[in-house]
Design a protein around this motif. Structure first.
Motif, PDB file in Angstrom:
ATOM      1  N   ASP A  42       0.836  -1.198   0.000  1.00 53.04           N
ATOM      2  CA  ASP A  42       0.000   0.000   0.000  1.00 53.04           C
ATOM      3  C   ASP A  42       0.873   1.251   0.000  1.00 53.04           C
ATOM      4  O   ASP A  42       0.857   2.042   0.940  1.00 53.04           O
ATOM      5  CB  ASP A  42      -0.937  -0.009   1.205  1.00 53.04           C
ATOM      6  N   CYS A  44       2.499   4.206  -3.003  1.00 54.22           N
ATOM      7  CA  CYS A  44       2.720   4.660  -4.370  1.00 54.22           C
ATOM      8  C   CYS A  44       4.215   4.817  -4.600  1.00 54.22           C
ATOM      9  O   CYS A  44       4.909   5.440  -3.787  1.00 54.22           O
ATOM     10  CB  CYS A  44       2.005   5.994  -4.586  1.00 54.22           C
ATOM     11  N   LEU A  51      -1.870   4.152  -1.161  1.00 53.36           N
ATOM     12  CA  LEU A  51      -2.420   3.930  -2.492  1.00 53.36           C
ATOM     13  C   LEU A  51      -3.819   3.321  -2.466  1.00 53.36           C
ATOM     14  O   LEU A  51      -4.660   3.657  -3.280  1.00 53.36           O
ATOM     15  CB  LEU A  51      -1.456   3.012  -3.248  1.00 53.36           C
ATOM     16  N   GLY A  54      -7.447   4.751  -3.131  1.00 57.15           N
ATOM     17  CA  GLY A  54      -7.789   5.294  -4.442  1.00 57.15           C
ATOM     18  C   GLY A  54      -8.919   4.537  -5.113  1.00 57.15           C
ATOM     19  O   GLY A  54      -9.342   3.473  -4.664  1.00 57.15           O
ATOM     20  N   CYS A  63      -3.873   6.200  -7.815  1.00 51.49           N
ATOM     21  CA  CYS A  63      -3.336   6.872  -6.636  1.00 51.49           C
ATOM     22  C   CYS A  63      -4.203   8.092  -6.311  1.00 51.49           C
ATOM     23  O   CYS A  63      -4.449   8.923  -7.196  1.00 51.49           O
ATOM     24  CB  CYS A  63      -1.891   7.291  -6.873  1.00 51.49           C
ATOM     25  N   ARG A  65      -3.471  10.686  -4.673  1.00 47.52           N
ATOM     26  CA  ARG A  65      -2.743  11.955  -4.595  1.00 47.52           C
ATOM     27  C   ARG A  65      -2.453  12.565  -5.962  1.00 47.52           C
ATOM     28  O   ARG A  65      -2.718  13.729  -6.195  1.00 47.52           O
ATOM     29  CB  ARG A  65      -1.448  11.755  -3.815  1.00 47.52           C
TER      30      ARG A  65
END
Length: 104
Positions: A42, A44, A51, A54, A63, A65
């Motif tokens: 977990d 990115c 992650l 998402g 992702c 972010r």
């Protein structure tokens, strides 16, 4: 040597669901994609953020972010800004229990 960790009973992870687990090594997200189970680290590979919260589209996780996409089946980075793959972990079903190998 494999170090299998119980994730939960099959019924606790219905198709389309995901569950995050803290292990001694890292956080691992387990996904049920139409009855097949997959596990990814977990994190990115772009910026080290989590992650698994998402959006999932098919067998891809996006992702939350910066929008990089990863294949849940094999950990491959599919779109920028991520260029490095993420770790995956073997999953098995043993006596109705979903298990991940955390010593891969």
């Amino acid at each position: 040597m494999a170090e299998w960790m119980d994730v939960g009973e099959i019924g606790e992870l219905p198709p389309g669901s995901r569950k995050i687990f803290n292990t001694p090594y890292c956080e691992i997200a387990v996904f049920n994609l139409a009855g097949e189970f997959f596990a990814i680290e977990d994190v990115c590979s772009h910026d080290g953020g989590e992650l698994a919260s998402g959006v999932c589209e098919g067998d891809q996780i996006i992702c939350p972010r910066h929008g990089a996409r990863f294949c849940i089946r094999n950990g491959r980075a599919l779109t920028p800004p991520a260029y490095e793959d993420i770790s995956t972990f073997p999953v098995r079903i043993e006596n109705g229990m979903v298990q991940i190998d955390i010593d891969d």
